[in-house]
Design a protein around this motif. Sequence first.
Motif, short mmCIF file in Angstrom:
data_model
loop_
_atom_site.label_atom_id
_atom_site.label_comp_id
_atom_site.label_asym_id
_atom_site.label_seq_id
_atom_site.Cartn_x
_atom_site.Cartn_y
_atom_site.Cartn_z
N GLN A 243 0.83 -1.21 0.00
CA GLN A 243 0.00 0.00 0.00
C GLN A 243 0.87 1.26 0.00
OE1 GLN A 243 -3.27 0.28 -0.44
NE2 GLN A 243 -3.21 -1.93 -0.76
N VAL A 244 1.97 1.22 0.75
CA VAL A 244 2.87 2.38 0.78
C VAL A 244 3.42 2.64 -0.63
CG1 VAL A 244 5.03 3.30 1.69
CG2 VAL A 244 3.49 2.04 3.19
N LEU A 245 3.84 1.57 -1.31
CA LEU A 245 4.41 1.74 -2.65
C LEU A 245 3.37 2.32 -3.60
CD1 LEU A 245 6.44 -1.58 -3.00
CD2 LEU A 245 7.30 0.70 -2.48
N ILE A 246 2.12 1.84 -3.50
CA ILE A 246 1.06 2.36 -4.36
C ILE A 246 0.84 3.84 -4.09
CG2 ILE A 246 -1.40 2.22 -4.85
CD1 ILE A 246 -1.16 -0.81 -4.39
N THR A 247 0.84 4.19 -2.79
CA THR A 247 0.66 5.60 -2.43
C THR A 247 1.80 6.45 -2.98
OG1 THR A 247 -0.44 4.87 -0.42
CG2 THR A 247 0.23 7.17 -0.52
N ILE A 248 3.03 5.89 -2.95
CA ILE A 248 4.17 6.63 -3.49
C ILE A 248 3.93 6.94 -4.97
CG2 ILE A 248 6.62 6.47 -4.12
CD1 ILE A 248 7.07 4.87 -1.60
N THR B 245 -6.23 -2.16 -7.12
CA THR B 245 -7.24 -3.21 -7.32
C THR B 245 -6.59 -4.58 -7.39
OG1 THR B 245 -8.57 -1.63 -8.54
CG2 THR B 245 -9.15 -3.93 -8.77
N GLN B 246 -5.48 -4.67 -8.13
CA GLN B 246 -4.84 -5.98 -8.28
C GLN B 246 -4.28 -6.50 -6.97
OE1 GLN B 246 -2.00 -5.28 -11.38
NE2 GLN B 246 -3.51 -5.55 -13.01
N ALA B 247 -3.70 -5.59 -6.18
CA ALA B 247 -3.07 -6.04 -4.94
C ALA B 247 -4.10 -6.40 -3.89
CB ALA B 247 -2.13 -4.95 -4.41
N THR B 248 -5.19 -5.63 -3.81
CA THR B 248 -6.15 -5.89 -2.75
C THR B 248 -7.27 -6.83 -3.18
OG1 THR B 248 -7.32 -3.91 -3.39
CG2 THR B 248 -5.79 -3.71 -1.56
N GLY B 249 -7.49 -6.96 -4.49
CA GLY B 249 -8.54 -7.85 -4.96
C GLY B 249 -9.94 -7.29 -4.83
N PHE B 250 -10.06 -5.99 -4.57
CA PHE B 250 -11.39 -5.38 -4.58
C PHE B 250 -11.27 -3.93 -5.02
CE2 PHE B 250 -11.24 -2.42 -1.11
CZ PHE B 250 -10.28 -2.95 -0.26
N VAL B 251 -12.42 -3.36 -5.36
CA VAL B 251 -12.44 -1.93 -5.65
C VAL B 251 -13.79 -1.42 -5.17
CG1 VAL B 251 -13.21 -2.41 -8.02
CG2 VAL B 251 -12.32 -0.18 -7.47
N ASN B 252 -13.77 -0.27 -4.49
CA ASN B 252 -15.05 0.33 -4.10
C ASN B 252 -14.97 1.85 -4.19
OD1 ASN B 252 -13.66 1.21 -1.86
ND2 ASN B 252 -14.46 -0.40 -0.53
N LEU B 253 -16.05 2.50 -3.79
CA LEU B 253 -16.15 3.95 -4.01
C LEU B 253 -15.05 4.75 -3.32
CD1 LEU B 253 -19.96 4.79 -3.85
CD2 LEU B 253 -18.43 4.78 -5.81
N ALA B 254 -14.41 4.15 -2.30
CA ALA B 254 -13.40 4.90 -1.56
C ALA B 254 -12.23 5.32 -2.45
CB ALA B 254 -12.88 4.06 -0.39
N VAL B 255 -12.02 4.62 -3.59
CA VAL B 255 -10.89 5.00 -4.45
C VAL B 255 -11.13 6.35 -5.11
CG1 VAL B 255 -10.16 2.63 -4.94
CG2 VAL B 255 -11.80 3.75 -6.45
N LEU B 256 -12.38 6.81 -5.13
CA LEU B 256 -12.70 8.05 -5.84
C LEU B 256 -13.00 9.22 -4.89
CD1 LEU B 256 -15.01 6.69 -8.65
CD2 LEU B 256 -13.04 8.14 -9.01
N GLY B 257 -12.85 8.98 -3.58
CA GLY B 257 -13.37 9.97 -2.65
C GLY B 257 -12.46 11.17 -2.41
N LEU B 258 -13.06 12.20 -1.81
CA LEU B 258 -12.32 13.39 -1.44
C LEU B 258 -11.21 13.04 -0.45
CD1 LEU B 258 -12.00 16.47 -1.39
CD2 LEU B 258 -13.74 16.55 0.39
#
Lengths: 287, 330
Positions: free
Chosen positions: B43-48, B238-251
Motif C-alpha cells: 500500500q505504501v508503494l502504491i501511495t508513493i 485493485t490488483q493487490a487488494t482484490g477489490f475496488v469500491n467507491l473509496a478509491v474516488l473519494g475526497l
Amino acid sequence: MDLITILLGGLASGMVLFIVSVGLSVTMGLMGFVNLAHGGFAMLGGYVIALSMQHWGLPFGWALLLGFIAIAALSVVLERLFYSRLYRAGELDQVLFTIGLVFVMTASVTLGIGPTSQSVVLPDWLKGQTDLGFIQYRTYSLALIAAGSLLVLALWLGFERTRFGARIRAAVDNRRMASSLGVDVGRLFTVTFAIGSGLAAVGGGLGAEILGLDPNYPLRYLVYFLIVVSVGGLGRVTGVFFAALLIGVLDFVLKIYFPKGGTIFIYALTLMLLLARPQGLFGKKGS
Amino acid sequence: MASFTAAEQLARRHRFQWWETLPWIAALAAFFAFPNYLAFGTQVLITILFALSVDLVLGYAGIVTLGHAAFFGAGAYTVGMLASHFGWTEPLSGLLAAALVAGAVGLVSGLVLLRTTGLTLLMLTLCTMTLLEQAANMGAAWTGGFDGIPGLSFGKILGLFSFDVLYFRSQYLYVLTVLLICFLIARTLIYSSFGQSLTGVRENLLRMHAVGAPVRARLVIAYAISAALAGVAGGLFTQATGFVNLAVLGLERAAGVLIVLILGGYGRLYGAFVGAVAYMVLEHFLAKAYPTAWQLGIGIVLVVVALYARNGILGLAETLRGKRRQRSAS
C-alpha cells in the motif's frame, strides 16, 4: 407529493445553505482565501448551540446568539493568529492549512464531546404544522424560510446602503485600488470573517434538523458549500442567496425523484456552469 | 571546472546521484526485514506512485488540483471491471488499460478544465471527481455501486508468479517494479526540455507565454501523463487488494495524497517517497491505537507545515543542510 410541498422543503434547506455559505463567499471574494474550514465553524457553532440548550437550558434564541458570538470570537483569534499569515501564500498552502484545521476541529469534537450526532431541541412554538390557508406545512421549515429571507434582506441593505458595505464591495471588485484609496482591507477582512463565521455558526444550529450535526459535518458538506459559493459568484450576497436556493431545491427534488445518485446532476450542472462562466452566475468577470 | 557550458551543467545536475539508489535499496531491505508487513508495504508503494503522479502536475506544472483521485479511481475501476465482466485478469495488460483509460479521462478533462486557474480550477477538479464517484455509485450493474466489486482474483504476472493472498510477496515485488518503471518515466520527463518548460509555466506563466511556449498544450499533456500514472497506481491497488469500491474516488483519498506529497515536499521527486512512508507508517501504528488523537495530530502537523515548513520534510532537511554548510564555510 405536490409541487408546493417540495418547493417549500427545498427552499428551507436552501436557506440553511445560504446562511452557512454567505460568509464564505464574502471572505473568499475579499481575500481570495480558500477557506475549506468554513464548514468547521458551522459545526462548532451548531455544537455550542445544541450543548448550551441541553446543559444550561438556554432558550433557542439566546443559544443562537451565544453560538454567533462564540464562533465569531474564535474566528477572529484564528484569523489574527494564522489566517493572516497565509494571505499571500498560494492556494495550496491555504488548502493544506484549512484541511488541517478541519481535522483538528473534527478530532477535538470527537475527543471532547463524542462521535455521536447531536440534536437541537426546538422550542414548542417552532414544532408542528402551520396552516398557510392553502396548505399545511412544518412550522420550522417556514420559519427557516422567513429567517433566511430576513437575513438576505438585512445583508443586502448592509451591503448596498452602508459605508461598510460599500467598502466591502469596493475591495471585492478591486482590492488594490480599494486599499490605495484608504480602505483598510485587512481590518475589513477580520470583521467580515467574524460575521461570516458567526453566521455559519447560526446556520449550523438552525440547519442541524436538516443537515445533521456530528464531527464529520465539515468534510461532508464541504463540496456543497463550495458549489454554492462558486455558482453564486465570489463576494456576491444575492448571488449566493439565489445559488443556495437553486441548489437546495434541486437537491431536494432530485433526492425525491432519483433517490440513488440523483445529485450527479448538481455536480454536472456546476461543472458546465463554471466552464461557461468561471466567475459564477452573479460574479463579475475578472474579479 | 569553471568552463562548463550551461548544457553540461544541466546534464550534470540530472545525472543519477549515488543516493538515488537508497530508496530502492531500502524498499528491498524492507522486503526481507518485515515479511509480515508486506501487504502494508504494498500500500505504501502504491501511495508513493500516486503521490508521484500528483507531484508531476502540482510540484512541477503548478496545477493545484483537489480531484486527482478521479484518475486513481478510473484506473482502479478499469482493472476491476475488466476482471469481473470480461474475465480479463492478465495483470500487465490490465495496468496498461488502466493507464490508457485514466490518461484519456485526464486528457479530456484537462483539455476542458485547464483553461481555468485558481479557485475555479480547484472547484472543477473537485466536481469532476465527485461526478465520477456518483457515476460509479449509480452504475451499479457495472461498478457494483456502493459496495464495489469484491473478491477479484488476477492471473499470474508474466505467466510466472501468482499473487499470493496471504503473504503479499509477489505483490510487493510486482508493485515495486512497476513503481521503478513509472519513476524512471517521470524522472526522465521532468529533466527533459518538456519538464523544464513545465517548471517555467509554474514559475512565470506570463514569461512563458511571451517566449511563445505552447503553455496550455504542455499543461494538458502533463495532466494526461500524470493521470495515466495515477491510473496505474489505481490499477495496482485493485490488483493487490482484490477489490475496488467507491473509496478509491473519494475526497479523502484526493486530500490524503496531497497531504502525503506536501508532507514529503512537493516539486522534488523524492518527496512522494518520504511523505508516503512517514505518513503511512505513523498512520498505521498510531491510527489504530488512537484514531481520534491521530486525526488531531495530523491536523496540527498540517497546520504547522502550512505555516512554517512549506517545503515539507525534504525542504526542511535542505534548509538544515544549507545552514550547516554556511556555518562550516564561515
